[in-house]
Design an enzyme around this catalytic site. Structure first.
Site, short mmCIF file in Angstrom:
data_model
loop_
_atom_site.label_atom_id
_atom_site.label_comp_id
_atom_site.label_asym_id
_atom_site.label_seq_id
_atom_site.Cartn_x
_atom_site.Cartn_y
_atom_site.Cartn_z
N ALA A 1 -6.70 -40.42 20.71
CA ALA A 1 -5.78 -40.90 21.74
C ALA A 1 -4.49 -40.08 21.77
O ALA A 1 -3.99 -39.72 22.85
CB ALA A 1 -5.46 -42.37 21.51
N SER B 1 -6.28 -30.96 20.31
CA SER B 1 -7.60 -30.91 19.70
C SER B 1 -8.64 -31.30 20.74
O SER B 1 -8.35 -32.09 21.65
CB SER B 1 -7.69 -31.88 18.51
OG SER B 1 -9.03 -32.08 18.11
N ASN C 1 2.89 -28.13 15.80
CA ASN C 1 1.57 -28.04 15.19
C ASN C 1 1.23 -29.20 14.26
O ASN C 1 0.14 -29.23 13.70
CB ASN C 1 1.45 -26.71 14.41
CG ASN C 1 0.13 -26.60 13.69
OD1 ASN C 1 -0.93 -26.55 14.30
ND2 ASN C 1 0.16 -26.62 12.35
N ASN D 1 11.33 -34.05 8.52
CA ASN D 1 10.49 -35.18 8.87
C ASN D 1 10.43 -35.24 10.39
O ASN D 1 11.39 -35.67 11.04
CB ASN D 1 11.07 -36.47 8.30
CG ASN D 1 10.28 -37.71 8.71
OD1 ASN D 1 9.30 -37.63 9.46
ND2 ASN D 1 10.69 -38.87 8.23
N VAL D 2 9.32 -34.80 10.96
CA VAL D 2 9.23 -34.66 12.42
C VAL D 2 9.13 -35.99 13.15
O VAL D 2 9.14 -36.03 14.38
CB VAL D 2 8.06 -33.75 12.83
CG1 VAL D 2 8.30 -32.32 12.39
CG2 VAL D 2 6.74 -34.29 12.28
N TYR E 1 -6.24 -40.59 16.41
CA TYR E 1 -6.14 -39.13 16.53
C TYR E 1 -6.58 -38.69 17.92
O TYR E 1 -5.88 -37.91 18.59
CB TYR E 1 -7.01 -38.48 15.46
CG TYR E 1 -6.95 -36.97 15.43
CD1 TYR E 1 -5.86 -36.32 14.88
CD2 TYR E 1 -8.01 -36.22 15.93
CE1 TYR E 1 -5.81 -34.93 14.84
CE2 TYR E 1 -7.97 -34.83 15.89
CZ TYR E 1 -6.87 -34.18 15.35
OH TYR E 1 -6.82 -32.81 15.30
#
Length: 269
Positions: A165, A149, A96, A69-70, A163
């Site tokens: 931000a 991204s 990633n 769980n990152v 996403y």
């Protein structure tokens, strides 16, 4: 060129949810393994990670995986410790993980915002928190590759404010940290994918396609790109391998945009 023989890679988000196609994390892990690196991966779904592990090992590579769980400090620390017990070093770190949920500030629920900040951004802080002290003690230093991204560079046609931000924040986190660690022989760079066709893209189509027309959604994405098509996971993986390699030894604090020209274009939004 770009050989990574014996290099130890810690990578998050390498899971593959389907036997069809390649996701970005799985492709990066596979490409690094093809170049001789030893892969140690953490992923939310162990079953998905094991699918990538099997693909890498079938091609003759080396890969270990564990459930991680990152967004949880203890889980990330356990991943790093396990990699160190196995290999005694970490030469390359690849971050990633990421998720996009629709919404603008007025419509997005607070818990949805918080979850994306944790997954997309806090995860990178946590891995760097535990890995950078290891890398700076190594005579050979290390290389960190974060995946962002183009949504962090420009509006790409759909409301996904959290996403966007967090992906912008990843780039600045990487730049600032790269300067701090530049004299410690540790490099940090960002790969910035554009519109990429992966199994996850198909999930996005189900979420964002107007009227549920997924085919039209894909056609529109292709048309947005000056090259006339989306990229694929291998386009991103090749960029990540370059930034991780010794051939990029004088590159740090930079973004490598892999987008078919979309961020250099006007009017195709």
């Amino acid at each position: 060129m770009l050989r990574l023989d014996g290099k130890v890679v810690l990578i998050t988000g390498l899971g593959q949810t389907t036997e069809e196609g390649w996701g970005i994390g799985a492709a990066i892990a596979a490409k690094l393994a093809q170049q001789g690196a030893l892969i140690y991966g953490g992923n939310r779904s162990l079953a998905s990670a094991q699918r990538t592990k099997a693909r890498i090992e079938e091609a003759g590579g080396v890969c270990d995986v564990q459930e991680t769980n990152v967004t949880d400090s203890a889980s990330v620390e356990a991943l790093v410790d396990a990699c160190m017990r196995k290999h005694g070093r970490i030469d390359i770190l690849v971050n990633n993980v990421g998720k996009s949920e629709p919404g603008c500030p007025a419509t997005m629920a607070e818990d949805v915002w918080d979850a994306q900040v944790d997954l997309n951004l806090k995860s990178i802080y946590l891995t760097c928190h535990y890995v950078l002290p290891i890398m700076e003690k190594q005579a050979t230093g290390g290389s960190v590759v974060n995946v962002s991204s183009i949504a962090g560079l420009r509006y790409i046609g759909k409301p996904q404010v959290a996403y966007s931000a967090t992906k912008a924040a990843i780039m600045q986190f990487t730049k600032a940290t790269a300067v701090i660690y530049a004299d410690k022989n540790v490099r940090l760079n960002t790969v910035v994918p554009g519109l990429i066709y992966t199994p996850y893209t198909q999930q996005l189509a189900k979420r964002y396609a107007p009227g549920g027309d997924e085919e039209e959604y894909m056609r529109k994405r292709d048309a947005q790109v000056p090259m006339g098509r989306m990229g694929d996971a291998w386009d991103v993986a090749n960029a990540a391998v370059f930034l991780a390699s010794d051939e990029a030894r004088y590159i740090t604090g930079q973004e490598l945009v892999v987008d078919g020209g979309i961020t250099s274009s006007t009017g195709r939004v």
